[in-house]
Design a protein around this motif. Structure first.
Motif, PDB file in Angstrom:
ATOM      1  N   PHE A   1       0.487   3.669  -3.137  1.00  0.00           N
ATOM      2  CA  PHE A   1      -0.450   4.772  -2.985  1.00  0.00           C
ATOM      3  C   PHE A   1       0.075   5.918  -2.116  1.00  0.00           C
ATOM      4  O   PHE A   1      -0.626   6.899  -1.931  1.00  0.00           O
ATOM      5  CB  PHE A   1      -1.769   4.247  -2.408  1.00  0.00           C
ATOM      6  CG  PHE A   1      -2.434   3.223  -3.285  1.00  0.00           C
ATOM      7  CD1 PHE A   1      -3.137   3.609  -4.409  1.00  0.00           C
ATOM      8  CD2 PHE A   1      -2.317   1.874  -3.000  1.00  0.00           C
ATOM      9  CE1 PHE A   1      -3.744   2.672  -5.224  1.00  0.00           C
ATOM     10  CE2 PHE A   1      -2.909   0.927  -3.814  1.00  0.00           C
ATOM     11  CZ  PHE A   1      -3.624   1.323  -4.932  1.00  0.00           C
TER      12      PHE A   1
ATOM     13  N   PHE B   1       3.790   6.173  -4.819  1.00  0.00           N
ATOM     14  CA  PHE B   1       3.420   6.039  -6.237  1.00  0.00           C
ATOM     15  C   PHE B   1       4.467   5.268  -7.045  1.00  0.00           C
ATOM     16  O   PHE B   1       4.693   5.572  -8.215  1.00  0.00           O
ATOM     17  CB  PHE B   1       3.155   7.409  -6.866  1.00  0.00           C
ATOM     18  CG  PHE B   1       2.005   8.128  -6.234  1.00  0.00           C
ATOM     19  CD1 PHE B   1       0.700   7.768  -6.522  1.00  0.00           C
ATOM     20  CD2 PHE B   1       2.221   9.149  -5.319  1.00  0.00           C
ATOM     21  CE1 PHE B   1      -0.369   8.415  -5.928  1.00  0.00           C
ATOM     22  CE2 PHE B   1       1.165   9.805  -4.714  1.00  0.00           C
ATOM     23  CZ  PHE B   1      -0.142   9.428  -5.023  1.00  0.00           C
TER      24      PHE B   1
ATOM     25  N   TYR C   1       0.824  -1.205   0.000  1.00  0.00           N
ATOM     26  CA  TYR C   1       0.000   0.000   0.000  1.00  0.00           C
ATOM     27  C   TYR C   1       0.862   1.260   0.000  1.00  0.00           C
ATOM     28  O   TYR C   1       0.601   2.211  -0.763  1.00  0.00           O
ATOM     29  CB  TYR C   1      -0.918  -0.016   1.218  1.00  0.00           C
ATOM     30  CG  TYR C   1      -1.540   1.326   1.531  1.00  0.00           C
ATOM     31  CD1 TYR C   1      -2.628   1.804   0.803  1.00  0.00           C
ATOM     32  CD2 TYR C   1      -1.028   2.117   2.559  1.00  0.00           C
ATOM     33  CE1 TYR C   1      -3.184   3.038   1.088  1.00  0.00           C
ATOM     34  CE2 TYR C   1      -1.579   3.356   2.839  1.00  0.00           C
ATOM     35  CZ  TYR C   1      -2.659   3.806   2.107  1.00  0.00           C
ATOM     36  OH  TYR C   1      -3.198   5.031   2.387  1.00  0.00           O
TER      37      TYR C   1
ATOM     38  N   MET D   1       4.269   2.283  -8.517  1.00  0.00           N
ATOM     39  CA  MET D   1       3.312   1.243  -8.856  1.00  0.00           C
ATOM     40  C   MET D   1       4.001  -0.055  -9.295  1.00  0.00           C
ATOM     41  O   MET D   1       3.551  -1.154  -8.961  1.00  0.00           O
ATOM     42  CB  MET D   1       2.375   1.733  -9.967  1.00  0.00           C
ATOM     43  CG  MET D   1       1.502   2.904  -9.571  1.00  0.00           C
ATOM     44  SD  MET D   1       0.332   2.464  -8.264  1.00  0.00           S
ATOM     45  CE  MET D   1      -0.543   4.024  -8.055  1.00  0.00           C
TER      46      MET D   1
END
Length: 313
Positions: A276, A279, A272, A281
């Motif tokens: 988030f 960033f 997480y 990803m």
């Protein structure tokens, strides 16, 4: 000669459509379509997308860049991820055996209505299942507070100094473990009680006639015939423990100190945060792929060895 296709030439197209709908196979596909579409959209496609994303660098806005196995190389050397993986393994190693021991003990006491209060006790043990994990974690965060928590007040009454359950790196993981056990007992207790009630009484009557003691009946009848229920709990609870996030996130807070974060962070929390908060990803997806591989390997191993100790019937 007369062909089968000639019989359908004079049938209206809407009638053909009705015949297709009335087929048993078509009705079966239509009935499973909602769940199948949901499984495809919310599970299979995201899993495939995560695997693809694990080999890229992407911040969620700019163009994706191919990174090869670089994300996995960084992951192996990432101290924070390795500590999160270790914490998750310790959490799982403590929670799963504790839940098994507790549900077996409570199940033997609550499976049959021996006492008048047995039904009320079953309801009491079931209550944690009605509580959302976030809400339960918030309540326990207050109960375990060092300054005004009820737990430390009880310990103070016993002459024990206050314990920094949530503010010390030595205790925070065990606090999360305790909450996980409290939450996990309720549902699994239902599974064990159902398994105990499904054992034919004739086995126990025959054992009593042969002079078997209570321990003999438990280890030679109850425990072997409960192995399917125990196997189910092992598989589902291991998966649940490796995915722990909400209770750890609530207990640690959004921005815990570094030492506290390393002591209590879990793999899903790391996923997480990388995805988030920072960033990253691609790196977050690489961690998710590793977690998926670990859980899948353990689950396959459990199913491979079940024939050696699980007795069906």
């Amino acid at each position: 000669m007369y062909e089968k296709g000639d019989a359908m030439k004079g049938v209206p197209k809407d009638r053909n459509w009705l015949r297709w709908i009335e087929k048993e196979s078509t009705q079966g596909y239509l009935m499973i379509a909602p769940n199948s579409i949901g499984l495809l959209v919310f599970y299979i496609i995201p899993i495939l997308w995560s695997v693809l994303l694990a080999f890229h660098q992407w911040d969620g806005l700019s163009a994706m860049e191919w990174a090869g196995i670089n994300n996995f190389r960084v992951l192996v050397e990432d101290v924070n991820f390795l500590s999160a993986l270790r914490n998750t393994a310790v959490y799982t190693a403590l929670v799963v055996p504790a839940i098994l021991l507790l549900v077996l003990s409570f199940g033997m006491l609550l499976a049959h209505d021996v006492l008048a209060v047995t039904r009320h006790l079953r309801t009491l043990y079931f209550l944690p299942l009605m509580t959302m994990p976030v809400a339960a974690a918030l309540v326990w965060k207050w109960l375990l507070n060092m300054r005004f928590g009820l737990v430390n007040r009880v310990l103070a009454g016993l002459g024990i100094d206050p314990v920094p359950w949530l503010s010390s790196s030595s205790y925070v993981l065990y606090s999360i473990v305790f909450i996980g056990i409290w939450l996990g007992v309720a549902y699994n207790l239902i599974v064990i009680i159902a398994g105990i009630r499904g054992i034919p009484r004739g086995y126990y009557e025959a054992a009593e006639i042969d002079g078997a003691s209570g321990l003999d009946r438990f280890f030679r009848i109850t425990l072997p015939l409960l192995t399917p229920s125990i196997f189910f709990i092992l598989v589902t609870q291991l998966i649940t423990c490796f995915q722990v996030f909400d209770t750890a996130f609530v207990i640690l807070g959004s921005d815990p100190p570094g030492s506290l974060h390393r002591a209590g962070s879990t793999v899903v929390m790391s996923i997480y945060e990388q995805g988030f908060v920072f960033f990253n990803m691609g790196y977050s997806s690489a961690q998710a792929v590793v977690l998926f591989a670990v859980v899948l390997s353990i689950t396959i191993g459990q199913f491979s060895f079940q024939k050696r100790w699980v007795h069906y019937g």
